[in-house]
Design a protein around this motif. Structure first.
Motif, PDB file in Angstrom:
ATOM      1  N   ASP A   1       9.255  67.373  39.453  1.00 41.88           N
ATOM      2  CA  ASP A   1       8.001  66.643  39.594  1.00 41.88           C
ATOM      3  C   ASP A   1       7.887  66.046  41.004  1.00 41.88           C
ATOM      4  O   ASP A   1       6.836  66.140  41.655  1.00 41.88           O
ATOM      5  CB  ASP A   1       8.006  65.534  38.524  1.00 41.88           C
ATOM      6  CG  ASP A   1       6.646  64.963  38.340  1.00 41.88           C
ATOM      7  OD1 ASP A   1       5.699  65.761  38.223  1.00 41.88           O
ATOM      8  OD2 ASP A   1       6.510  63.716  38.353  1.00 41.88           O
TER       9      ASP A   1
ATOM     10  N   ARG B   1       7.007  68.756  43.363  1.00 39.06           N
ATOM     11  CA  ARG B   1       5.581  69.143  43.262  1.00 39.06           C
ATOM     12  C   ARG B   1       4.705  68.192  44.057  1.00 39.06           C
ATOM     13  O   ARG B   1       3.737  68.592  44.679  1.00 39.06           O
ATOM     14  CB  ARG B   1       5.135  69.157  41.796  1.00 39.06           C
ATOM     15  CG  ARG B   1       5.725  70.317  41.030  1.00 39.06           C
ATOM     16  CD  ARG B   1       4.829  70.762  39.853  1.00 39.06           C
ATOM     17  NE  ARG B   1       5.360  71.984  39.303  1.00 39.06           N
ATOM     18  CZ  ARG B   1       6.102  72.053  38.178  1.00 39.06           C
ATOM     19  NH1 ARG B   1       6.340  70.957  37.477  1.00 39.06           N
ATOM     20  NH2 ARG B   1       6.560  73.216  37.765  1.00 39.06           N
ATOM     21  N   ARG B   2       5.082  66.906  44.048  1.00 36.89           N
ATOM     22  CA  ARG B   2       4.250  65.914  44.733  1.00 36.89           C
ATOM     23  C   ARG B   2       4.503  65.864  46.238  1.00 36.89           C
ATOM     24  O   ARG B   2       3.638  65.495  47.008  1.00 36.89           O
ATOM     25  CB  ARG B   2       4.472  64.526  44.106  1.00 36.89           C
ATOM     26  CG  ARG B   2       3.748  64.381  42.758  1.00 36.89           C
ATOM     27  CD  ARG B   2       3.905  62.996  42.154  1.00 36.89           C
ATOM     28  NE  ARG B   2       5.219  62.861  41.529  1.00 36.89           N
ATOM     29  CZ  ARG B   2       6.166  62.045  41.956  1.00 36.89           C
ATOM     30  NH1 ARG B   2       5.961  61.287  43.013  1.00 36.89           N
ATOM     31  NH2 ARG B   2       7.324  61.993  41.335  1.00 36.89           N
ATOM     32  N   ASN B   3       5.735  66.245  46.656  1.00 37.39           N
ATOM     33  CA  ASN B   3       6.102  66.030  48.064  1.00 37.39           C
ATOM     34  C   ASN B   3       6.414  67.313  48.839  1.00 37.39           C
ATOM     35  O   ASN B   3       6.634  67.254  50.045  1.00 37.39           O
ATOM     36  CB  ASN B   3       7.293  65.074  48.145  1.00 37.39           C
ATOM     37  CG  ASN B   3       6.941  63.686  47.634  1.00 37.39           C
ATOM     38  OD1 ASN B   3       6.360  62.902  48.367  1.00 37.39           O
ATOM     39  ND2 ASN B   3       7.242  63.416  46.373  1.00 37.39           N
ATOM     40  N   SER B   4       6.492  68.452  48.139  1.00 32.04           N
ATOM     41  CA  SER B   4       6.682  69.760  48.773  1.00 32.04           C
ATOM     42  C   SER B   4       7.803  69.831  49.808  1.00 32.04           C
ATOM     43  O   SER B   4       7.551  70.147  50.975  1.00 32.04           O
ATOM     44  CB  SER B   4       5.383  70.219  49.454  1.00 32.04           C
ATOM     45  OG  SER B   4       4.324  70.105  48.569  1.00 32.04           O
TER      46      SER B   4
END
Ligand code: AMP
Ligand code: GLY
Length: 432
Positions: free
Chosen positions: A64, A67-70
Motif C-alpha cells: 500500500d 502504491r502511494r509513493n511509487s
C-alpha cells in the motif's frame, strides 16, 4: 530515484548509509528503520532519510505504501519478509524489488531444501540427514556418535540449531525439535549434520540469476562472551577481510561452492537474485557449507559496506536486472571491524528504553561509523529498543588500527547495562 529499504537493524542502517551516498538517489525511506537511519541525509540533495512506521513483515501495508509513493526500487534487508514472499507480492503489484523470491529464499527458509540441494549438486557440505521421525533421527545421531548439529528445518530466529557432543545430548535435541516442538512448525522436520571442526567464516555473493560475484571473506562472532563462550546470538561483531584464505584460495573456495550452486539453480529453474550468504567451516578435509542465508549478514553488512567502493545502487540494480556480468566489485584494502554493543542480558531478556550518550562524540572520530540497530528517538534522546543496540564500526590501514579505532569509539558511548565482546577480530590479529 526513490528507494525504500525494509528492516530496522544494523544491516539496514548500513544499507541506508551506503545508498544515501549514491548521487542517483533523490528520496530514501526505511520501513520501519531506527534512530540511525532517520539521521542519515542524501548526498544528492541533503534531504533526510524518512523512517516509515510499517514493520518489515507487514506486507499488505508495505504494498500500500508503495502504491502511494511509487519507489523505483525496494531493497529487502531481513530474511522474514523474503520467506513471507514480499518480493513476489511487490512484483505482482508492478514494483521493482531487490531480493530473492519466496521460492528462491527457501535456501534459508528451509534447511531441508537447502541440504538436499547441496547433496544433489555436489556442493561441499557436512554429512547429513533429514528426518520427521524421531526414531530414525536418533539412529542417525548414534551413527554420528552424538557429535551432531541438530537443526529445525524452518526459520527459528537464529535459535533452531543445537550442537551436541554425546548421544544422550543429541537424542534430547531431537526430542526438543520433533517431539516437544520447541520451535513450533519450524521443527516439523529436522536436519542433522555431523559436527564440523575448524574456523567458521562468512561468504557473501551477489547474484542475478546467472552470475554470482563473490565478496571478500568476513568472520562473525556468534557467541555472547569473549573466547566464544556463552549463548549463541545474532552476531556480536565482525571483521573483514579474514586471514584464513588468500585471494587465490578464496577464489577457489568460492568457485567450489558457487559454480555447482548456480548450475543447480539454472537446472532447477531457480532465478536467484539477491545475496547468497553461505556459512562455511574450513575443515581439515576442505571447506564445507553449514547453511545458506538468502540475505546480507548482520553484522557482516557493516564491515562489507564500509569497504565497498562501488555505488551500492548500481550493484543492486544490476542484480535485479541480470547485468552483474558488467559490474566489477571494488573493495578498499583497509580492513573494517564492527563491535556490537548489546543490552545487558542479551540474548536472554533485557531492559529497553535506556538512554544512550556519547554518540555525538563518537561521530567525530575519524574512519568510524556508528550503525544503529535496536535504537529509537524519544523526545531528543536516543534510547535502546533491542538486544543488539549499536554496531560500532571502524576501518584503517591495518586490522590492528581498525580494531583500536572501533574500541576507542565504544569507550565514548554509554548506556545502562551495555555489554560487548572485547575480543572482536583477535583471531585475525593472531593470524596476521
Ligand atoms: P546455522 O543457523 O545453521 O548457521 O547454525 C548456527 C551456528 O551453529 C553456526 O554459525 C555454527 O557456528 C554452528 N553450526 C551449525 N552447523 C554446524 C555443524 N555442522 N558443525 C559445527 N557447527 C555448526
Ligand atoms: N551474522 C549472522 C547472520 O546474519 O545470520
Amino acid at each position: 530515484m526513490k528507494v525504500l529499504v525494509l528492516g530496522s537493524g544494523g544491516r539496514e542502517h548500513a544499507l541506508i548509509w551506503k545508498l544515501a551516498q549514491s548521487p542517483r538517489i533523490s528520496a530514501l525511506w526505511c520501513a520501519p528503520g531506527n534512530a540511525g537511519t532517520a539521521g542519515e541525509s542524501l548526498a544528492s540533495n541533503g534531504q533526510l532519510v524518512a523512517n516509515v512506521p510499517i514493520g518489515a513483515d507487514s506486507i499488505d501495508a508495505l504494498v500500500d505504501f508503495a502504491r502511494r509513493n511509487s519507489p523505483d526500487l525496494t531493497v529487502v534487508g531481513p530474511d522474514n519478509p523474503l520467506a513471507l514472499g514480499v518480493v513476489d507480492r511487490f512484483q505482482a503489484a508492478g514494483f521493482r524489488i531487490w531480493g530473492p523470491t519466496q521460492s528462491a529464499a527457501r535456501f534459508e527458509s528451509s534447511k531441508a531444501f537447502s541440504q538436499a540441494f547441496m547433496d544433489r549438486h555436489g556442493i561441499p557440505t557436512a554429512r547429513s540427514g533429514v528426518f520427521d521421525d524421531p526414531v530414525a533421527a536418533k539412529e542417525f545421531c548414534r551413527q554420528l556418535q552424538g557429535r551432531c548439529a541438530v537443526k529445525a528445518d524452518g526459520l527459528a530466529l537464529g535459535k533452531g540449531v543445537l550442537l551436541t557432543t554425546s548421544i544422550p545430548e543429541a537424542e534430547e535435541a531431537v526430542d526438543e525439535i520433533l517431539v516437544d516442538k520447541s520451535f513450533g512448525s519450524a521443527g516439523d522436520k529436522t536436519v542433522i549434520q555431523e559436527l564440523l571442526e575448524g574456523p567458521e567464516i562468512s561468504l557473501h555473493a551477489i547474484c542475478d540469476g546467472k552470475t554470482a560475484l563473490l565478496f571478500p571473506t568476513s568472520q562473525d562472532h556468534k557467541r555472547a562472551l569473549d573466547g566464544d563462550l556463552g549463548l549463541n546470538t545474532g552476531g556480536m561483531g565482525t571483521y573483514s577481510p579474514t586471514q584464513y584464505l588468500d585471494p587465490a584460495q578464496l577464489e577457489s573456495v568460492g568457485r567450489a561452492i558457487l559454480d555447482p550452486w548456480i548450475r543447480g539453480c539454472i537446472e532447477e529453474g531457480i532465478d536467484y537474485r539477491g545475496i547468497l550468504y553461505p556459512g562455511v567451516i574450513l575443515t581439515q578435509q576442505g571447506p564445507k557449507v553449514l547453511e545458506f542465508n538468502s540475505r546480507f549478514g548482520d553484522p557482516e553488512t557493516q564491515v562489507y559496506l564500509t569497504r565497498l567502493e562501488n555505488d551500492l545502487l548500481d550493484v543492486l540494480e544490476a542484480s535485479v536486472d541480470g547485468t552483474l556480468d558488467r559490474i566489477q566489485l571494488r573493495w578498499s584494502p583497509d580492513p573494517s571491524v564492527c563491535v556490537v554493543m548489546a543490552s545487558g542480558g542479551y540474548p536472554g531478556s533485557y531492559a529497553k528504553g535506556r538512554k544512550i550518550t556519547g554518540l555525538g562524540e563518537a561521530a567525530q572520530l575519524p574512519s568510524t561509523k556508528i550503525f544503529h540497530a535496536g535504537t529509537a528517538l524519544q523526545c531528543d534522546d536516543v534510547v535502546t529498543t533491542g538486544g543488539r543496540v549499536l554496531g560500532v564500526t571502524a576501518w584503517g590501514p591495518t586490522l590492528r588500527d581498525a580494531r583500536e579505532r572501533a574500541y576507542r569509539a565504544v569507550d565514548t558511548i554509554q548506556f545502562d547495562g551495555a555489554q560487548w565482546r572485547r575480543d572482536i577480530a583477535c583471531k585475525g590479529l593472531e593470524r596476521s
